[in-house]
Design a protein around this motif. Sequence first.
Motif, PDB file in Angstrom:
ATOM      1  N   THR A  52       0.842  -1.198   0.000  1.00 49.50           N
ATOM      2  CA  THR A  52       0.000   0.000   0.000  1.00 49.50           C
ATOM      3  C   THR A  52       0.881   1.253   0.000  1.00 49.50           C
ATOM      4  OG1 THR A  52      -0.140   0.030   2.399  1.00 49.50           O
ATOM      5  CG2 THR A  52      -1.892  -1.129   1.241  1.00 49.50           C
ATOM      6  N   GLY A  53       0.350   2.301  -0.629  1.00 49.14           N
ATOM      7  CA  GLY A  53       1.080   3.572  -0.690  1.00 49.14           C
ATOM      8  C   GLY A  53       1.915   3.634  -1.955  1.00 49.14           C
ATOM      9  N   GLY A  54       1.778   4.717  -2.680  1.00 53.21           N
ATOM     10  CA  GLY A  54       2.458   4.845  -3.962  1.00 53.21           C
ATOM     11  C   GLY A  54       3.971   4.889  -3.840  1.00 53.21           C
ATOM     12  N   LYS A  55       4.503   5.666  -2.891  1.00 54.33           N
ATOM     13  CA  LYS A  55       5.959   5.761  -2.737  1.00 54.33           C
ATOM     14  C   LYS A  55       6.525   4.396  -2.328  1.00 54.33           C
ATOM     15  CE  LYS A  55       5.769   9.392   0.109  1.00 54.33           C
ATOM     16  NZ  LYS A  55       4.382   9.894  -0.030  1.00 54.33           N
ATOM     17  N   GLU A  56       5.808   3.758  -1.406  1.00 52.79           N
ATOM     18  CA  GLU A  56       6.233   2.437  -0.930  1.00 52.79           C
ATOM     19  C   GLU A  56       6.195   1.423  -2.067  1.00 52.79           C
ATOM     20  OE1 GLU A  56       4.053   4.484   0.399  1.00 52.79           O
ATOM     21  OE2 GLU A  56       4.594   4.804   2.499  1.00 52.79           O
ATOM     22  N   ARG A  57       5.200   1.558  -2.958  1.00 43.06           N
ATOM     23  CA  ARG A  57       5.039   0.627  -4.090  1.00 43.06           C
ATOM     24  C   ARG A  57       6.187   0.802  -5.088  1.00 43.06           C
ATOM     25  NH1 ARG A  57      -0.641   1.426  -5.620  1.00 43.06           N
ATOM     26  NH2 ARG A  57      -0.923   0.314  -3.667  1.00 43.06           N
ATOM     27  N   ILE A  58       6.561   2.055  -5.370  1.00 46.40           N
ATOM     28  CA  ILE A  58       7.668   2.305  -6.306  1.00 46.40           C
ATOM     29  C   ILE A  58       8.971   1.726  -5.732  1.00 46.40           C
ATOM     30  CG2 ILE A  58       9.091   4.085  -7.414  1.00 46.40           C
ATOM     31  CD1 ILE A  58       6.566   5.926  -7.308  1.00 46.40           C
ATOM     32  N   ARG A  59       9.209   2.003  -4.469  1.00 47.92           N
ATOM     33  CA  ARG A  59      10.440   1.522  -3.834  1.00 47.92           C
ATOM     34  C   ARG A  59      10.502  -0.002  -3.869  1.00 47.92           C
ATOM     35  NH1 ARG A  59      14.566   2.627  -0.145  1.00 47.92           N
ATOM     36  NH2 ARG A  59      14.224   4.856  -0.195  1.00 47.92           N
ATOM     37  N   HIS A  60       9.377  -0.634  -3.538  1.00 50.23           N
ATOM     38  CA  HIS A  60       9.305  -2.098  -3.550  1.00 50.23           C
ATOM     39  C   HIS A  60       9.614  -2.626  -4.955  1.00 50.23           C
ATOM     40  CE1 HIS A  60       7.669  -6.146  -2.631  1.00 50.23           C
ATOM     41  NE2 HIS A  60       7.226  -6.090  -3.873  1.00 50.23           N
ATOM     42  N   TYR A  61       9.060  -1.969  -5.964  1.00 51.24           N
ATOM     43  CA  TYR A  61       9.282  -2.404  -7.352  1.00 51.24           C
ATOM     44  C   TYR A  61      10.768  -2.322  -7.697  1.00 51.24           C
ATOM     45  CZ  TYR A  61       9.158  -2.463 -12.442  1.00 51.24           C
ATOM     46  OH  TYR A  61       9.390  -2.758 -13.766  1.00 51.24           O
ATOM     47  N   VAL A  62      11.388  -1.200  -7.364  1.00 56.77           N
ATOM     48  CA  VAL A  62      12.811  -1.025  -7.687  1.00 56.77           C
ATOM     49  C   VAL A  62      13.634  -2.091  -6.966  1.00 56.77           C
ATOM     50  CG1 VAL A  62      14.796   0.524  -7.475  1.00 56.77           C
ATOM     51  CG2 VAL A  62      12.571   1.440  -8.159  1.00 56.77           C
ATOM     52  N   GLU A  63      13.317  -2.316  -5.693  1.00 51.70           N
ATOM     53  CA  GLU A  63      14.116  -3.261  -4.907  1.00 51.70           C
ATOM     54  C   GLU A  63      13.936  -4.712  -5.364  1.00 51.70           C
ATOM     55  OE1 GLU A  63      14.414  -0.557  -0.839  1.00 51.70           O
ATOM     56  OE2 GLU A  63      12.967  -2.196  -0.910  1.00 51.70           O
ATOM     57  N   HIS A  64      12.801  -5.024  -5.997  1.00 55.42           N
ATOM     58  CA  HIS A  64      12.536  -6.429  -6.351  1.00 55.42           C
ATOM     59  C   HIS A  64      12.584  -6.727  -7.843  1.00 55.42           C
ATOM     60  CE1 HIS A  64      11.032  -6.251  -2.226  1.00 55.42           C
ATOM     61  NE2 HIS A  64      11.285  -7.543  -2.192  1.00 55.42           N
ATOM     62  N   TYR A  65      12.427  -5.711  -8.689  1.00 59.02           N
ATOM     63  CA  TYR A  65      12.312  -5.995 -10.119  1.00 59.02           C
ATOM     64  C   TYR A  65      13.312  -5.235 -10.990  1.00 59.02           C
ATOM     65  CZ  TYR A  65       7.767  -7.979  -8.799  1.00 59.02           C
ATOM     66  OH  TYR A  65       6.781  -8.716  -8.220  1.00 59.02           O
ATOM     67  N   VAL A  66      14.053  -4.315 -10.421  1.00 56.94           N
ATOM     68  CA  VAL A  66      14.941  -3.485 -11.234  1.00 56.94           C
ATOM     69  C   VAL A  66      16.392  -3.854 -10.914  1.00 56.94           C
ATOM     70  CG1 VAL A  66      15.664  -1.100 -11.698  1.00 56.94           C
ATOM     71  CG2 VAL A  66      13.246  -1.617 -11.352  1.00 56.94           C
ATOM     72  N   ALA A  67      17.228  -3.895 -11.966  1.00 55.38           N
ATOM     73  CA  ALA A  67      18.630  -4.271 -11.731  1.00 55.38           C
ATOM     74  C   ALA A  67      19.571  -3.315 -12.451  1.00 55.38           C
ATOM     75  CB  ALA A  67      18.858  -5.699 -12.222  1.00 55.38           C
ATOM     76  N   GLY A  68      20.815  -3.337 -12.026  1.00 52.45           N
ATOM     77  CA  GLY A  68      21.903  -2.641 -12.719  1.00 52.45           C
ATOM     78  C   GLY A  68      21.725  -1.142 -12.800  1.00 52.45           C
ATOM     79  N   GLU A  69      21.992  -0.606 -13.991  1.00 51.12           N
ATOM     80  CA  GLU A  69      22.028   0.851 -14.174  1.00 51.12           C
ATOM     81  C   GLU A  69      20.657   1.505 -14.049  1.00 51.12           C
ATOM     82  OE1 GLU A  69      23.836   1.649 -17.897  1.00 51.12           O
ATOM     83  OE2 GLU A  69      25.850   1.163 -17.181  1.00 51.12           O
ATOM     84  N   GLU A  70      19.616   0.679 -14.125  1.00 53.05           N
ATOM     85  CA  GLU A  70      18.264   1.246 -14.009  1.00 53.05           C
ATOM     86  C   GLU A  70      17.922   1.645 -12.563  1.00 53.05           C
ATOM     87  OE1 GLU A  70      14.853  -0.842 -15.498  1.00 53.05           O
ATOM     88  OE2 GLU A  70      15.913  -1.267 -17.346  1.00 53.05           O
ATOM     89  N   ILE A  71      18.717   1.177 -11.603  1.00 49.62           N
ATOM     90  CA  ILE A  71      18.416   1.518 -10.202  1.00 49.62           C
ATOM     91  C   ILE A  71      18.855   2.964  -9.954  1.00 49.62           C
ATOM     92  CG2 ILE A  71      18.883   0.998  -7.762  1.00 49.62           C
ATOM     93  CD1 ILE A  71      19.409  -1.897  -8.608  1.00 49.62           C
ATOM     94  N   PRO A  72      17.928   3.847  -9.564  1.00 55.88           N
ATOM     95  CA  PRO A  72      18.300   5.257  -9.324  1.00 55.88           C
ATOM     96  C   PRO A  72      19.360   5.361  -8.233  1.00 55.88           C
ATOM     97  CG  PRO A  72      15.915   4.953  -9.298  1.00 55.88           C
ATOM     98  CD  PRO A  72      16.517   3.595  -9.292  1.00 55.88           C
ATOM     99  N   THR A  73      20.298   6.293  -8.396  1.00 48.89           N
ATOM    100  CA  THR A  73      21.369   6.413  -7.398  1.00 48.89           C
ATOM    101  C   THR A  73      20.822   6.858  -6.045  1.00 48.89           C
ATOM    102  OG1 THR A  73      21.838   8.442  -8.623  1.00 48.89           O
ATOM    103  CG2 THR A  73      23.514   6.737  -8.699  1.00 48.89           C
ATOM    104  N   ASP A  74      19.918   7.834  -6.055  1.00 50.23           N
ATOM    105  CA  ASP A  74      19.277   8.235  -4.793  1.00 50.23           C
ATOM    106  C   ASP A  74      17.812   7.794  -4.855  1.00 50.23           C
ATOM    107  OD1 ASP A  74      18.086   9.459  -2.624  1.00 50.23           O
ATOM    108  OD2 ASP A  74      19.273  11.297  -2.793  1.00 50.23           O
TER     109      ASP A  74
END
Length: 260
Positions: A52-74
Motif C-alpha cells: 500500500t502507498g504509492g511511494k512504498e510501491r515504487i520503492r518495492h518495485y525497484v528493490e525487487h524488479y529493477v537491476a543494474g544501471e536502471e536503479i536510481p542512485t538516490d
Amino acid sequence: MSSLKAIIFDVDGTLADTERHGHRVAFNRAFHEFDVPWDWDENMYAQLLAITGGKERIRHYVEHYVAGEEIPTDLTLFTKSVHARKTEIYVDMACRGQILLRPGVERLISDIKDADVRIAIATTTTLANVIALFTATLGLEALDWFEVIGAGDMVDKKKPAPDIYHYVLDKLGLPAHSCMAIEDSANGLQSSLAANLCTVITANAYTRDDNFKGAALVVDGIGTPESPFACLQGNAYGAERVGLPLLSKLLAASHSTIQL
Ligand code: XBP
Ligand code: MG
C-alpha cells in the motif's frame, strides 16, 4: 453498546475503481516522463497492490524488479519526485472526470448524510487525490460531508497497520464499537479489524480472491436497485444494497458476537 454513529470509508477500490485505469496509468506516465523504461501492466500491478502507498510501491518495485544501471542512485529522492509527478497526473485525470465512483456510492453517501450519521475517510492515498475525486464526482460541497479525511502520510504506518483508523476515530471522538468501516481489500480489512471496527467489504476484480476472514459481510459492490450486490460471505439479512438498515444490523450482530 452504542448504535451506529459513523461510517468510515476507504477510497481506492471501495468508493471508486481507482487502481487499474487511474493510479496504474498515472504511475506509468510519470515513469515515462522520468525516462525510466518501467511499465506496470495489469498483472504486475495486481501483485504490486500488496504494497500500500504509492511511494512504498515504487520503492518495492525497484528493490525487487529493477537491476543494474536502471536503479536510481538516490532512490529516496527519485521515489519522492516521481511520486509527486504521479500525484499531479492522477489529480488531473480525476479533475477531468476520468475516474468514477462505483455504482451505488453516491446514493449511500447521500442516505447516510440525510440520516445524520457521520461520515469519514480512512485511506492510504494522498489527500490531493481524494479532494480531486470528490470534487469532480460529488461537487465542491461534498468535502464538507466528510467530517474527517485521514489520508496518506498523515500517519507513520500505512494499511495494513491500524494507524489511519486510529487517527480517524480519534478525530471523530468516537469509540470503534459505534462505527463501521467499508473496505475493499485484505490490507484494508486487516487495518480496520486491528482498530476493532466492524467491517463490510465491497470487493472488486482486483481483491475478490483476497482473504476476508473477520469481515462482517463481503459483497461485490454497494448494489443499486437495477443491479443488487452478490453476497460473497456472511449474512446480508435479505438486503440487496448496502444501506443503513443493513449496516445497523451488522453492527448489532457484531456486538452480540463479542458479548457471547
Ligand atoms: C490504496 C493504495 C494507494 C494507491 C496510491 O490502498 O494503496 O497507495 O494505490 O496512492 P487503500 P498514492 O485502498 O487500502 O487505502 O500514490 O497517493 O500513495
Ligand atoms: Mg482500498
